[in-house]
Scaffold this motif. Structure first.
Motif, mmCIF file in Angstrom:
data_model
loop_
_atom_site.group_PDB
_atom_site.id
_atom_site.type_symbol
_atom_site.label_atom_id
_atom_site.label_comp_id
_atom_site.label_asym_id
_atom_site.label_seq_id
_atom_site.Cartn_x
_atom_site.Cartn_y
_atom_site.Cartn_z
ATOM 1 N N SER A 21 0.854 -1.202 0.000
ATOM 2 C CA SER A 21 0.000 0.000 0.000
ATOM 3 C C SER A 21 0.890 1.251 0.000
ATOM 4 N N VAL A 22 0.279 2.364 -0.299
ATOM 5 C CA VAL A 22 1.048 3.618 -0.314
ATOM 6 C C VAL A 22 1.594 3.936 1.067
ATOM 7 N N SER A 23 0.812 3.713 2.093
ATOM 8 C CA SER A 23 1.268 4.013 3.458
ATOM 9 C C SER A 23 2.401 3.102 3.860
ATOM 10 N N GLU A 24 2.352 1.841 3.414
ATOM 11 C CA GLU A 24 3.442 0.923 3.742
ATOM 12 C C GLU A 24 4.742 1.359 3.086
ATOM 13 N N ILE A 25 4.640 1.752 1.834
ATOM 14 C CA ILE A 25 5.837 2.245 1.155
ATOM 15 C C ILE A 25 6.387 3.474 1.855
ATOM 16 N N SER A 26 5.501 4.444 2.239
ATOM 17 C CA SER A 26 5.925 5.684 2.904
ATOM 18 C C SER A 26 6.569 5.388 4.244
ATOM 19 N N GLY A 27 5.994 4.439 5.013
ATOM 20 C CA GLY A 27 6.565 4.109 6.322
ATOM 21 C C GLY A 27 7.897 3.411 6.178
ATOM 22 N N ALA A 28 8.010 2.522 5.178
ATOM 23 C CA ALA A 28 9.274 1.814 4.989
ATOM 24 C C ALA A 28 10.386 2.775 4.607
ATOM 25 N N ILE A 29 10.048 3.731 3.732
ATOM 26 C CA ILE A 29 11.065 4.717 3.338
ATOM 27 C C ILE A 29 11.477 5.566 4.535
ATOM 28 N N ARG A 30 10.510 5.954 5.359
ATOM 29 C CA ARG A 30 10.816 6.781 6.528
ATOM 30 C C ARG A 30 11.715 6.033 7.497
ATOM 31 N N LYS A 31 11.420 4.766 7.756
ATOM 32 C CA LYS A 31 12.225 4.003 8.695
ATOM 33 C C LYS A 31 13.642 3.804 8.159
ATOM 34 N N THR A 32 13.716 3.527 6.866
ATOM 35 C CA THR A 32 15.037 3.352 6.266
ATOM 36 C C THR A 32 15.859 4.623 6.351
ATOM 37 N N THR A 98 10.721 11.974 6.908
ATOM 38 C CA THR A 98 9.931 12.167 5.681
ATOM 39 C C THR A 98 8.587 12.796 6.025
ATOM 40 N N PHE A 99 7.977 13.346 4.981
ATOM 41 C CA PHE A 99 6.621 13.885 5.075
ATOM 42 C C PHE A 99 5.806 13.138 4.044
ATOM 43 N N GLY A 100 5.215 12.015 4.498
ATOM 44 C CA GLY A 100 4.571 11.084 3.568
ATOM 45 C C GLY A 100 3.415 11.675 2.811
ATOM 46 N N SER A 101 2.726 12.674 3.378
ATOM 47 C CA SER A 101 1.557 13.221 2.687
ATOM 48 C C SER A 101 1.927 13.866 1.370
ATOM 49 N N GLN A 102 3.163 14.293 1.242
ATOM 50 C CA GLN A 102 3.591 14.950 0.005
ATOM 51 C C GLN A 102 4.806 14.262 -0.618
ATOM 52 N N SER A 103 5.142 13.057 -0.141
ATOM 53 C CA SER A 103 6.281 12.306 -0.671
ATOM 54 C C SER A 103 7.551 13.155 -0.629
ATOM 55 N N LYS A 104 7.794 13.797 0.523
ATOM 56 C CA LYS A 104 8.955 14.658 0.695
ATOM 57 C C LYS A 104 9.746 14.185 1.896
ATOM 58 N N TYR A 105 10.997 14.548 1.902
ATOM 59 C CA TYR A 105 11.798 14.348 3.103
ATOM 60 C C TYR A 105 12.211 15.719 3.610
ATOM 61 N N GLN A 106 12.439 15.823 4.945
ATOM 62 C CA GLN A 106 12.744 17.107 5.550
ATOM 63 C C GLN A 106 13.588 16.883 6.792
ATOM 64 N N LEU A 107 14.197 17.998 7.256
ATOM 65 C CA LEU A 107 15.050 17.943 8.434
ATOM 66 C C LEU A 107 14.304 18.604 9.591
ATOM 67 N N ASN A 108 14.112 17.829 10.661
ATOM 68 C CA ASN A 108 13.500 18.367 11.881
ATOM 69 C C ASN A 108 14.621 19.002 12.717
ATOM 70 N N VAL A 109 14.721 20.328 12.689
ATOM 71 C CA VAL A 109 15.843 21.051 13.281
ATOM 72 C C VAL A 109 15.599 21.246 14.773
ATOM 73 N N GLU A 110 16.609 20.835 15.572
ATOM 74 C CA GLU A 110 16.541 21.004 17.022
ATOM 75 C C GLU A 110 17.492 22.070 17.534
ATOM 76 N N GLN A 111 18.506 22.394 16.762
ATOM 77 C CA GLN A 111 19.474 23.396 17.185
ATOM 78 C C GLN A 111 20.037 24.098 15.958
#
Length: 516
Positions: A21-32, A98-111
């Motif tokens: 499914s699309v969600s499975e692909i998105s989650g697998a990419i995010r985990k990887t 990743t941001f699965g809703s738009q098939s994008k990856y992004q950096l969550n900045v903490e500092q």
């Protein structure tokens, strides 16, 4: 339905390719992606910056070939020491996701850290130009510092050497009351605390339980540009510019310059110098006052001496007192000699004038004038009633003639109303005339009573006698002796007698009918 074979790529019923499914692909990419990279540091230039209504901050980190979408959640912004600005070069620390809703990856900045001193200086220069364009650096905005403040507010760290240097310098020069607002002078909490301290001092009410400072000192010791960066924040610069209390900035050493130095009313190279700027030297003031007092005393003595000399010079030009007073003294002596005769002459002249005028107001003359006025009033009163009646009759006749000529009923009614009005006015006029006549008669009677009370004949009733000699009133013995015949007027009549000289010669044989 066509199927694709795993090996040949052809469709067929025997294909073993798995389905996702699309969600499975998105989650697998995010985990990887998160397992492969984890927590990373990325260096680049800040591109587009956008802050959403939710409070989250979205921005891009880019280089000459690629763009990395980045985000800092609302809860993470308070931990950022530096907020990203467009064109700023930074080193961002965070996690790649990743941001699965738009098939994008992004950096969550903490500092976020500026990428070296050059980036900080570029950001500082940008902020400086912005604030300068708003007029916060204008010289006309600078307020004059008080010469001798009663209370000094200090914004600094309570545990550093800066506050001890300031207090020591104030104690040496001129001891004053000091209020310390403790703040962090570096780190991510520095800017917010310093701005809050400046606003807090300004919010104090004059004359309250906690005295409002007359001048503020924002102080910190020296350090690197990163250590002093809190005083380059826009929030601190704007708080200093909005301060109603004159503010002295003493951040860093003489070579260190921050944004607060440009907006403050006075910049001190060191915290110790700020204390010296805030208060004068007490001993110098005492010496100055003592010197001014000596100069004042000397000037006063010189002025008095010059005025004394001037007075003596003028006194030599004045004539002697005897010469000034001799003429007025002679005039006074002459006036004192002629005054009694002048007074007697003036009294005699006024007595003659009074007698002349009194003759015009003799009782008989007044009685005659009152009689004439009474007769004129009676005559006019007798003529007033008939005259009013004749005038009313003539007016009534004119109205009657007009009524007979004009036949319409409304006109006759109007004539009737006018006739009634005329009758009412005639009656009112008669009443007013009688009232005026009565008032004048009462006033005349009152004058008559006053004249009667002033008549000398009323005095005769109390036992006094009027003596006349040869027809004139006699007031002394000499005049009575000179008169050939005397007449005594009593309240009930007059009695004629012979002269006093004659009676003296013939006192043994008085005439019949004489009192003596």
């Amino acid at each position: 339905m066509d199927l694709i074979d795993d090996e040949s790529g052809q469709t067929g019923p025997g294909s073993n390719a798995p389905e996702y499914s699309v969600s499975e692909i998105s989650g697998a990419i995010r985990k990887t992606l998160e397992d492969a990279f984890g927590r990373i540091r990325v260096r680049g230039e800040v591109g587009r910056v956008f802050r959403a209504r939710s409070g989250h901050l979205y921005f891009d980190i880019k280089d000459d070939r690629s763009v990395l979408a980045s985000v800092s959640w609302k809860g993470q912004l308070s931990s950022l020491t530096v907020l990203p600005e467009e064109g700023m070069e930074i080193v961002a620390t965070g996690r790649l996701t990743t941001f699965g809703s738009q098939s994008k990856y992004q950096l969550n900045v903490e500092q976020i850290e500026p990428a070296g001193a050059g980036a900080l200086m570029a950001l500082l220069e940008k902020r400086k130009k912005q604030l300068e364009a708003e007029g916060l650096f204008a010289p006309e905005r600078k307020r004059q510092l008080p010469f001798l403040p009663e209370v000094i507010g200090v914004v600094t760290s309570p545990s550093g050497a800066v506050i001890r240097d300031i207090l020591h310098r104030l104690r040496d020069r001129f001891p004053r009351k000091v209020l310390v607002w403790p703040v962090a002078v570096q780190g991510r909490d520095c800017a917010a605390q310093v701005a809050a301290a400046i606003k807090g001092f300004n919010s104090l009410a004059p004359g309250g339980a906690l005295p409002r400072p007359d001048v503020l000192i924002v102080a910190r010791g020296g350090g690197s540009i990163e250590d002093l960066w809190g005083f380059n924040e826009e929030i601190v610069a704007r708080a200093a510019a909005a301060s109603q209390i004159p503010l002295i900035s003493a951040v860093g050493h003489e070579t260190d310059t921050t944004l607060i130095d440009y907006v403050s009313d006075r910049r001190a190279p060191t915290p110790t110098a700020a204390a010296e700027i805030a208060v004068p030297v007490r001993l110098d003031l005492l010496a100055h006052i003592e010197g001014q007092g000596a100069r004042l005393s000397s000037a006063l003595a010189r002025g008095m001496s010059r005025r004394g000399e001037r007075l003596r010079d003028l006194s030599r030009a004045l004539p002697r007192a005897e010469a000034l007073l001799s003429g007025p003294r002679q005039r006074l002596d002459h006036a004192s000699r002629t005054l009694p005769a002048a007074l007697r002459s003036g009294v005699q002249a006024r007595h003659i004038e009074f007698a002349r005028r009194a003759s015009l107001f003799r009782p008989q003359v007044l009685f005659d004038r009152l009689g004439l006025a009474r007769e004129r009033l009676a005559a006019r009163a007798d003529r007033l009633g008939p005259a009013l009646n004749r005038r009313a009759e003539r007016a009534r006749g004119r109205f009657d003639s007009a009524a007979r000529v004009v036949t319409p009923v409304p006109v006759r009614h109007r004539i009737g109303r006018e006739r009634r009005t005329l009758d009412a006015l005639s009656a009112r006029l008669a009443v007013a005339a009688l009232s005026q006549q009565r008032r004048r008669r009462d006033k005349l009677a009152a004058f008559a009573r006053i004249l009667q009370s002033l008549n000398y004949e009323e005095t005769l009733k109390r036992g006094f006698v009027v003596v006349r000699g040869d027809g004139e009133v006699v007031t002394d013995r000499a005049a009575a002796e000179r008169a050939r015949a005397l007449e005594l007027q009593f309240h009930d009549g007059r009695l004629k007698i012979g002269g006093v000289a004659k009676q003296t010669r013939a006192k043994d044989t008085p005439d019949q009918g004489s009192l003596f």
